[in-house]
Design a protein around this motif. Structure first.
Motif, short mmCIF file in Angstrom:
data_model
loop_
_atom_site.label_atom_id
_atom_site.label_comp_id
_atom_site.label_asym_id
_atom_site.label_seq_id
_atom_site.Cartn_x
_atom_site.Cartn_y
_atom_site.Cartn_z
N GLU A 69 0.86 -1.14 0.21
CA GLU A 69 -0.07 -0.27 0.15
C GLU A 69 0.94 1.31 -0.18
OE1 GLU A 69 -3.01 -0.18 3.05
OE2 GLU A 69 -3.91 -1.77 1.98
N GLU A 70 2.09 1.20 -0.63
CA GLU A 70 2.82 2.44 -0.87
C GLU A 70 2.18 2.92 -2.04
OE1 GLU A 70 7.36 1.99 -0.22
OE2 GLU A 70 6.77 -0.12 -0.45
N VAL A 71 1.65 2.18 -2.90
CA VAL A 71 1.12 2.68 -4.22
C VAL A 71 -0.38 2.29 -4.18
CG1 VAL A 71 1.18 2.51 -6.88
CG2 VAL A 71 3.12 2.94 -5.38
N PHE A 72 -1.15 3.42 -4.79
CA PHE A 72 -2.35 3.15 -5.01
C PHE A 72 -3.03 2.98 -6.14
CE2 PHE A 72 -3.39 5.89 -0.75
CZ PHE A 72 -2.79 4.81 -0.02
N VAL A 73 -2.29 4.07 -7.14
CA VAL A 73 -2.82 3.97 -8.48
C VAL A 73 -1.27 3.69 -9.39
CG1 VAL A 73 -3.74 5.21 -10.32
CG2 VAL A 73 -4.36 5.49 -7.97
N ALA A 74 -1.70 2.66 -10.17
CA ALA A 74 -0.20 2.57 -11.14
C ALA A 74 -0.56 2.15 -12.64
CB ALA A 74 0.51 1.50 -10.46
N MET A 75 0.03 2.71 -13.62
CA MET A 75 -0.03 2.28 -14.78
C MET A 75 0.85 0.99 -15.04
SD MET A 75 0.64 4.29 -18.51
CE MET A 75 0.48 3.19 -20.08
N ALA A 76 0.25 -0.10 -15.63
CA ALA A 76 0.80 -1.21 -15.67
C ALA A 76 -0.03 -2.36 -16.47
CB ALA A 76 1.02 -1.85 -14.26
N TRP A 77 0.57 -3.45 -16.51
CA TRP A 77 -0.15 -4.39 -17.55
C TRP A 77 -1.35 -5.22 -16.79
CZ3 TRP A 77 5.61 -5.11 -17.21
CH2 TRP A 77 6.07 -4.59 -18.33
N ASP A 78 -2.18 -5.70 -17.40
CA ASP A 78 -3.31 -6.25 -16.91
C ASP A 78 -3.10 -7.68 -16.26
OD1 ASP A 78 -2.68 -8.08 -19.19
OD2 ASP A 78 -4.19 -7.10 -20.45
N ALA A 79 -2.10 -8.50 -16.67
CA ALA A 79 -1.62 -9.55 -15.84
C ALA A 79 -1.05 -9.09 -14.39
CB ALA A 79 -0.48 -10.35 -16.72
#
Length: 352
Positions: free
Chosen positions: A224-234
Motif C-alpha cells: 500500500e505504498e502505491v494506490f494507482v499505477a499504470m501497468a499491465w493487465d496480468a
C-alpha cells in the motif's frame, strides 16, 4: 550388385537421419513456447524445436545481423514489423494459404494483415495480446477510472508508472489527443508530446516511484505504498488474487493494447515447420493452455473454453465486450517518432 545394395542402405540411413534431425528454430518471448506444448508438437511432427528467448529490440538486432537468417519463425509485436521490413527486409511475406484461418479470431487476423502490409504484401499473423491500463487499489483510490488519475493531486505520493513510451501515449489520450491519429503528422505529434511532458513534469511530486521492474511494482501495491499505477493487465490480476481490492482497470480512455505475432524471417530454412507450429499452437486447446500459464489472451477462436476458470474470470471481469472493443491497439510506429519520444523521456527524467 553388393555395392548398389550398400549405397541404397546408406541413402536410406542418411534420409532417415535428416528427417529425424529436422529442426524448427524459434525466436520468441519467454513463455511463448511452453515446454509441454513443445513436447506434444515434437511427438506429433518429429520436428525438434530450438527456442531462443528475445524481445522486440533484440529480434530486430539478431535478424539484422544475419540479414534474416538463423531462425525459422519469429514473434515480433505487430507495430514493429512494417517499418523494419521497409528498411531492412528481414521477413518474407506470409503465405496465408498455409495458415488455418478457421483457428483465428477473424478481426484480429485482418487487423494484423493490415498493420503489417508492405508493398501490397502482409507479413504476419496474430498470436497473443495484452494491455496496459490502470492497476488500482479501489479501497484507497475510489475515483481512479482514467489515466488522469496519474496526475491527480489527491493521490500524491501514491502513484507509479514507467517512464517509457506507453506512458507518453496514455497521457496523450488523457489530455484529449488521439496519439495514433497523429503518427502521420510529426509536428503535431511533437506538439502533443510537449504538452504531455509539461503535465508529467508538473506531476512529478505525486509519483512514489518510476517502476522498472514488475516485481517491485507488485510489492509497492501489496504494501500500500502505491494506490494507482499504470501497468499491465496480468500484473493487476496477480494482485487481485491476493487482495480483491486491487485489480486491473481499463481506463475510460481505453486500455493500450499490443499484439505479438508470427513472422517468418527472410532466410528461414524450415518454412514448412514454421507453418506447422503456427497451426499447432493456435488450436483452441493449445492456445487455452498457453493462456492459463501466461495469462495473455490469444487470437485463437474458442480458446477461452480451454482456459482455467480463474484466468477466464479475469478476462470476463476486465474485458467485457464493450471494453475490449474500446482498446486502443498500437499501430505500426514510424521510425522517426521513437527518437522524438526518447528526447521527451530524457527531458522528463532530468526535470526537477
Amino acid at each position: 550388385m553388393k555395392k548398389s545394395i550398400v549405397f541404397a542402405f546408406l541413402a536410406m540411413f542418411i534420409c532417415a537421419g535428416t528427417a529425424h534431425a529436422e529442426t524448427l528454430k524459434l525466436l520468441t518471448w519467454k513463455g511463448y513456447a511452453p515446454p509441454k506444448l513443445i513436447e506434444v508438437f515434437e511427438k506429433e511432427t518429429g520436428i525438434k524445436v530450438e527456442v531462443t528467448f528475445s524481445n522486440n529490440e533484440e529480434m530486430i538486432a539478431k535478424l539484422r545481423a544475419t540479414r534474416g537468417a538463423g531462425f525459422d519463425l519469429a514473434q515480433p509485436s505487430q507495430d514493429r514489423i512494417s517499418s523494419v521490413q521497409k528498411k531492412f527486409k528481414l521477413y518474407q511475406p506470409l503465405d496465408y494459404s498455409k495458415v488455418d484461418a478457421s483457428l483465428f479470431v477473424s478481426s484480429m487476423l485482418d487487423a494484423v494483415k493490415k498493420n503489417t502490409l508492405v508493398d501490397g504484401k502482409s507479413y504476419a499473423a496474430p498470436f497473443c495480446w495484452g494491455t496496459s491500463g490502470l492497476v488500482v487499489n479501489s479501497e484507497k483510490a475510489v475515483g481512479a477510472t482514467s489515466f488522469k488519475a496519474l496526475l491527480d493531486p489527491q493521490y500524491e505520493g501514491r502513484v507509479s508508472y514507467r517512464l517509457k513510451r506507453p506512458t507518453l501515449i496514455a497521457m496523450g489520450f488523457a489530455l484529449g489527443y488521439d496519439p495514433f491519429a497523429l503518427y502521420s503528422d510529426v509536428e503535431a505529434y511533437k506538439a502533443m508530446l510537449d504538452k504531455v511532458a509539461e503535465a508529467l513534469i508538473d506531476a512529478k511530486p505525486l509519483v512514489k516511484n518510476y517502476w522498472a521492474n514488475g516485481d517491485s511494482l507488485l510489492e509497492s501495491m501489496r504494501s500500500e505504498e502505491v494506490f494507482v499505477a499504470m501497468a499491465w493487465d496480468a500484473g493487476g490480476w496477480k494482485l487481485h488474487g491476493d487482495n480483491a481490492a486491487i485489480d486491473f482497470k481499463a481506463p475510460s480512455e481505453g486500455a493500450l493494447g499490443w499484439i505479438d505475432t508470427f513472422a517468418i524471417p527472410a532466410k528461414a530454412k524450415n518454412v514448412e515447420a514454421a507453418y506447422k507450429w503456427i497451426n499447432f499452437i493456435m488450436k483452441p486447446e493449445n492456445a487455452g493452455y498457453f493462456t492459463s500459464q501466461e495469462k495473455y489472451g490469444t487470437a485463437s477462436k474458442g480458446a477461452l473454453e480451454f482456459v482455467e476458470k480463474a484466468v477466464a474470470d479475469n478476462f470476463a471481469r476486465s474485458f467485457p465486450p464493450e471494453v475490449l472493443d474500446a482498446v486502443n491497439w498500437y499501430p505500426p510506429v514510424p521510425a522517426k517518432l521513437e527518437s522524438i519520444e526518447g528526447k521527451i523521456l530524457d527531458k522528463i527524467k532530468a526535470a526537477n
